[in-house]
Design a protein around this motif. Structure first.
Motif, PDB file in Angstrom:
ATOM      1  N   LEU A 186       0.862  -1.184   0.000  1.00 11.78           N
ATOM      2  CA  LEU A 186       0.000   0.000   0.000  1.00 11.78           C
ATOM      3  C   LEU A 186       0.898   1.234   0.000  1.00 11.78           C
ATOM      4  CD1 LEU A 186      -3.034   0.477  -0.110  1.00 11.78           C
ATOM      5  CD2 LEU A 186      -3.022   0.808   2.365  1.00 11.78           C
ATOM      6  N   LYS A 187       0.674   2.101  -0.980  1.00 12.38           N
ATOM      7  CA  LYS A 187       1.600   3.205  -1.241  1.00 12.38           C
ATOM      8  C   LYS A 187       0.869   4.539  -1.290  1.00 12.38           C
ATOM      9  CE  LYS A 187       5.259   0.543  -1.933  1.00 12.38           C
ATOM     10  NZ  LYS A 187       6.364   0.552  -0.984  1.00 12.38           N
ATOM     11  N   GLU A 188       1.646   5.597  -1.290  1.00 10.43           N
ATOM     12  CA  GLU A 188       1.083   6.953  -1.426  1.00 10.43           C
ATOM     13  C   GLU A 188       0.304   7.120  -2.718  1.00 10.43           C
ATOM     14  OE1 GLU A 188       3.721  10.239  -0.884  1.00 10.43           O
ATOM     15  OE2 GLU A 188       4.626   9.384   0.913  1.00 10.43           O
ATOM     16  N   SER A 189       0.730   6.404  -3.733  1.00 10.80           N
ATOM     17  CA  SER A 189       0.075   6.534  -5.039  1.00 10.80           C
ATOM     18  C   SER A 189      -1.274   5.818  -5.098  1.00 10.80           C
ATOM     19  CB  SER A 189       0.998   5.964  -6.124  1.00 10.80           C
ATOM     20  OG  SER A 189       1.357   4.636  -5.791  1.00 10.80           O
ATOM     21  N   ASP A 190      -1.594   5.038  -4.061  1.00 10.34           N
ATOM     22  CA  ASP A 190      -2.853   4.288  -4.093  1.00 10.34           C
ATOM     23  C   ASP A 190      -4.040   5.147  -3.675  1.00 10.34           C
ATOM     24  OD1 ASP A 190      -2.482   1.557  -4.963  1.00 10.34           O
ATOM     25  OD2 ASP A 190      -1.209   1.272  -3.209  1.00 10.34           O
ATOM     26  N   ARG A 191      -5.152   4.830  -4.317  1.00 11.31           N
ATOM     27  CA  ARG A 191      -6.429   5.435  -3.973  1.00 11.31           C
ATOM     28  C   ARG A 191      -7.345   4.266  -3.613  1.00 11.31           C
ATOM     29  NH1 ARG A 191      -9.298  10.080  -4.391  1.00 11.31           N
ATOM     30  NH2 ARG A 191     -11.432   9.868  -5.161  1.00 11.31           N
ATOM     31  N   VAL A 192      -7.620   4.125  -2.330  1.00  9.50           N
ATOM     32  CA  VAL A 192      -8.231   2.876  -1.870  1.00  9.50           C
ATOM     33  C   VAL A 192      -9.719   3.019  -1.564  1.00  9.50           C
ATOM     34  CG1 VAL A 192      -6.059   1.997  -0.913  1.00  9.50           C
ATOM     35  CG2 VAL A 192      -7.637   3.235   0.574  1.00  9.50           C
ATOM     36  N   LEU A 193     -10.415   1.925  -1.836  1.00  9.53           N
ATOM     37  CA  LEU A 193     -11.789   1.748  -1.372  1.00  9.53           C
ATOM     38  C   LEU A 193     -11.734   0.722  -0.245  1.00  9.53           C
ATOM     39  CD1 LEU A 193     -14.880   2.008  -1.567  1.00  9.53           C
ATOM     40  CD2 LEU A 193     -14.822   0.208  -3.326  1.00  9.53           C
TER      41      LEU A 193
ATOM     42  N   LEU B 165     -13.296  -0.808  10.832  1.00 13.96           N
ATOM     43  CA  LEU B 165     -13.182   0.157   9.740  1.00 13.96           C
ATOM     44  C   LEU B 165     -12.196   1.273  10.105  1.00 13.96           C
ATOM     45  CD1 LEU B 165     -14.081   0.986   6.936  1.00 13.96           C
ATOM     46  CD2 LEU B 165     -16.019   2.195   7.953  1.00 13.96           C
ATOM     47  N   ARG B 166     -12.238   1.706  11.370  1.00 18.74           N
ATOM     48  CA  ARG B 166     -11.287   2.739  11.788  1.00 18.74           C
ATOM     49  C   ARG B 166      -9.854   2.209  11.681  1.00 18.74           C
ATOM     50  NH1 ARG B 166     -12.914   3.442  16.642  1.00 18.74           N
ATOM     51  NH2 ARG B 166     -14.827   4.397  15.886  1.00 18.74           N
ATOM     52  N   GLY B 167      -9.675   0.942  11.998  1.00 18.14           N
ATOM     53  CA  GLY B 167      -8.367   0.315  11.828  1.00 18.14           C
ATOM     54  C   GLY B 167      -7.905   0.362  10.380  1.00 18.14           C
ATOM     55  N   LEU B 168      -8.806   0.058   9.457  1.00 18.33           N
ATOM     56  CA  LEU B 168      -8.456   0.108   8.026  1.00 18.33           C
ATOM     57  C   LEU B 168      -8.140   1.534   7.593  1.00 18.33           C
ATOM     58  CD1 LEU B 168     -11.038  -2.369   6.389  1.00 18.33           C
ATOM     59  CD2 LEU B 168      -8.626  -2.767   6.945  1.00 18.33           C
ATOM     60  N   VAL B 169      -8.948   2.490   8.073  1.00 20.98           N
ATOM     61  CA  VAL B 169      -8.687   3.904   7.766  1.00 20.98           C
ATOM     62  C   VAL B 169      -7.274   4.275   8.208  1.00 20.98           C
ATOM     63  CG1 VAL B 169      -9.273   6.271   8.443  1.00 20.98           C
ATOM     64  CG2 VAL B 169     -11.099   4.671   7.802  1.00 20.98           C
TER      65      VAL B 169
ATOM     66  N   LYS C 269      -1.594   5.645   7.380  1.00 26.88           N
ATOM     67  CA  LYS C 269      -0.178   5.389   7.647  1.00 26.88           C
ATOM     68  C   LYS C 269       0.601   5.184   6.349  1.00 26.88           C
ATOM     69  CE  LYS C 269      -0.306   3.528  12.359  1.00 26.88           C
ATOM     70  NZ  LYS C 269      -0.285   2.333  13.236  1.00 26.88           N
ATOM     71  N   ALA C 270      -0.065   4.538   5.383  1.00 25.86           N
ATOM     72  CA  ALA C 270       0.586   4.285   4.095  1.00 25.86           C
ATOM     73  C   ALA C 270       0.624   5.536   3.227  1.00 25.86           C
ATOM     74  CB  ALA C 270      -0.139   3.162   3.356  1.00 25.86           C
ATOM     75  N   GLY C 271      -0.092   6.577   3.654  1.00 27.16           N
ATOM     76  CA  GLY C 271      -0.155   7.795   2.858  1.00 27.16           C
ATOM     77  C   GLY C 271      -1.096   7.701   1.675  1.00 27.16           C
ATOM     78  N   SER C 272      -1.911   6.657   1.650  1.00 24.07           N
ATOM     79  CA  SER C 272      -2.847   6.468   0.533  1.00 24.07           C
ATOM     80  C   SER C 272      -4.032   7.412   0.662  1.00 24.07           C
ATOM     81  CB  SER C 272      -3.379   5.031   0.515  1.00 24.07           C
ATOM     82  OG  SER C 272      -2.325   4.113   0.456  1.00 24.07           O
ATOM     83  N   GLU C 273      -4.652   7.671  -0.471  1.00 22.57           N
ATOM     84  CA  GLU C 273      -5.880   8.459  -0.462  1.00 22.57           C
ATOM     85  C   GLU C 273      -7.052   7.498  -0.237  1.00 22.57           C
ATOM     86  OE1 GLU C 273      -7.818  11.889  -3.358  1.00 22.57           O
ATOM     87  OE2 GLU C 273      -5.920  10.910  -3.881  1.00 22.57           O
ATOM     88  N   ILE C 274      -7.987   7.897   0.597  1.00 24.13           N
ATOM     89  CA  ILE C 274      -9.152   7.038   0.855  1.00 24.13           C
ATOM     90  C   ILE C 274     -10.331   7.586   0.058  1.00 24.13           C
ATOM     91  CG2 ILE C 274     -10.760   6.186   2.604  1.00 24.13           C
ATOM     92  CD1 ILE C 274      -8.470   6.502   4.664  1.00 24.13           C
TER      93      ILE C 274
END
Lengths: 190, 190
Positions: B114-121, B133-137, B142-147
């Motif tokens: 999981l990287k900064e460049s990722d945009r995660v669902l 869910l808060r854990g996943l957030v 931490k990974a710098g990903s966009e949610i």
């Protein structure tokens, strides 16, 4: 299955203790398009077996089983690894020793979800010593279900699990059979 | 999502302690054809968000996430609930308290996936107090990903989790929002 073997060669990593890590495409980060090809291959192998249910075990079996189940058009039942508050008392359970995690745990399924009338396909991502698969076999036998076979993504055929299950008269189809590993190479049967 | 609500009304069961059991179609026996409709609905909601990865948590999130990922054509990363021998040390971890299992555990993902460049669902089957869910957030942060948001199958909207996550500015879409339960009835919002 060549696509899978190529992927193991490209992205699998070998760790001490005969551990083959495929967490970049199979059991942590999951390449779902690869899972679809795996699911189709299981359907090619078992599609004519009148499967009524796919039985697997949490956690990493679930993705493979759910994707495969689409092609069979049947539900998935996944055995849970500990008896949780959310599963009633009316369960079949089996004790399983984990090679990877170096511990023993119970796997359970609710009795109401597996019946004598079911014809099950067992699915799991890995087969090494065969403890998890044997647990699934025993759960299905306790339920009185017929076992059509087992579909495994990666089998370490240099360990005894696959042979032991086959010796029980169960058809085991593994899409990649690893017969040996060194630090930087994985060898397949055939 | 009417199909889901009808299924909850038909097959869900309410247990003491505000427990809604949906183990006959969602998190033990899994109706994969229903999962496909759920996956399509998540794609309808988030399909235009340029998702690069779906992040979920073992075990029952995996099936939903893998089926949904087919429509997005992205891989799934599932957080593991304990640090196993098969995950290296280079991980992000979060402590999560489980409402269902009445215990605390760690969830981990390998940093490399999981990287900064990722945009995660984020996808999960249940949202109640929102701890998982808060854990996943937090892992994604931490990974710098966009949610891009969170897709939830069933939310108990009478508990605080959903609101807390929305208050963080995260878009949460739940396909069935349960606002109350009695022994024999489940009530939905709208």
């Amino acid at each position: 299955m060549d696509l899978l073997k190529e992927r193991i060669i490209r992205d699998g990593r070998v760790y001490p203790g005969n551990i083959l890590k495929v967490d970049s495409f199979l059991n942590h980060l999951v390449d779902v398009s690869l899972l679809c090809e795996i699911g189709k291959e299981f359907y090619r192998l078992f599609g004519c077996c009148n499967i009524t249910k796919i039985l697997t075990i949490e956690a990493s079996g679930i993705g493979v089983a759910c994707i495969a189940a689409q092609y069979f058009d049947v539900p998935v039942l996944f055995a849970k690894k500990t008896q949780t508050l959310n599963i009633g008392g009316d369960v079949y359970s089996e004790r399983v020793e984990s090679y990877t995690h170096k511990k023993t745990y119970d796997i359970v399924i609710s009795k109401q979800f597996l019946k004598e009338s079911d014809r099950v396909l067992l699915i799991d991502d890995f087969l090494a010593l065969g403890n998890a698969l044997r647990g699934l076999v025993n759960l299905a036998l306790k339920a009185g279900s017929e076992i059509a076979g087992a579909g495994i993504v990666i089998e370490k055929s240099f360990q005894s699990g696959g042979q032991n299950i086959r010796d029980m008269g169960i058809r085991v189809e593994s899409l990649a059979r690893v017969c040996g590993m060194t630090n930087d190479t994985v060898f397949f049967e055939d």
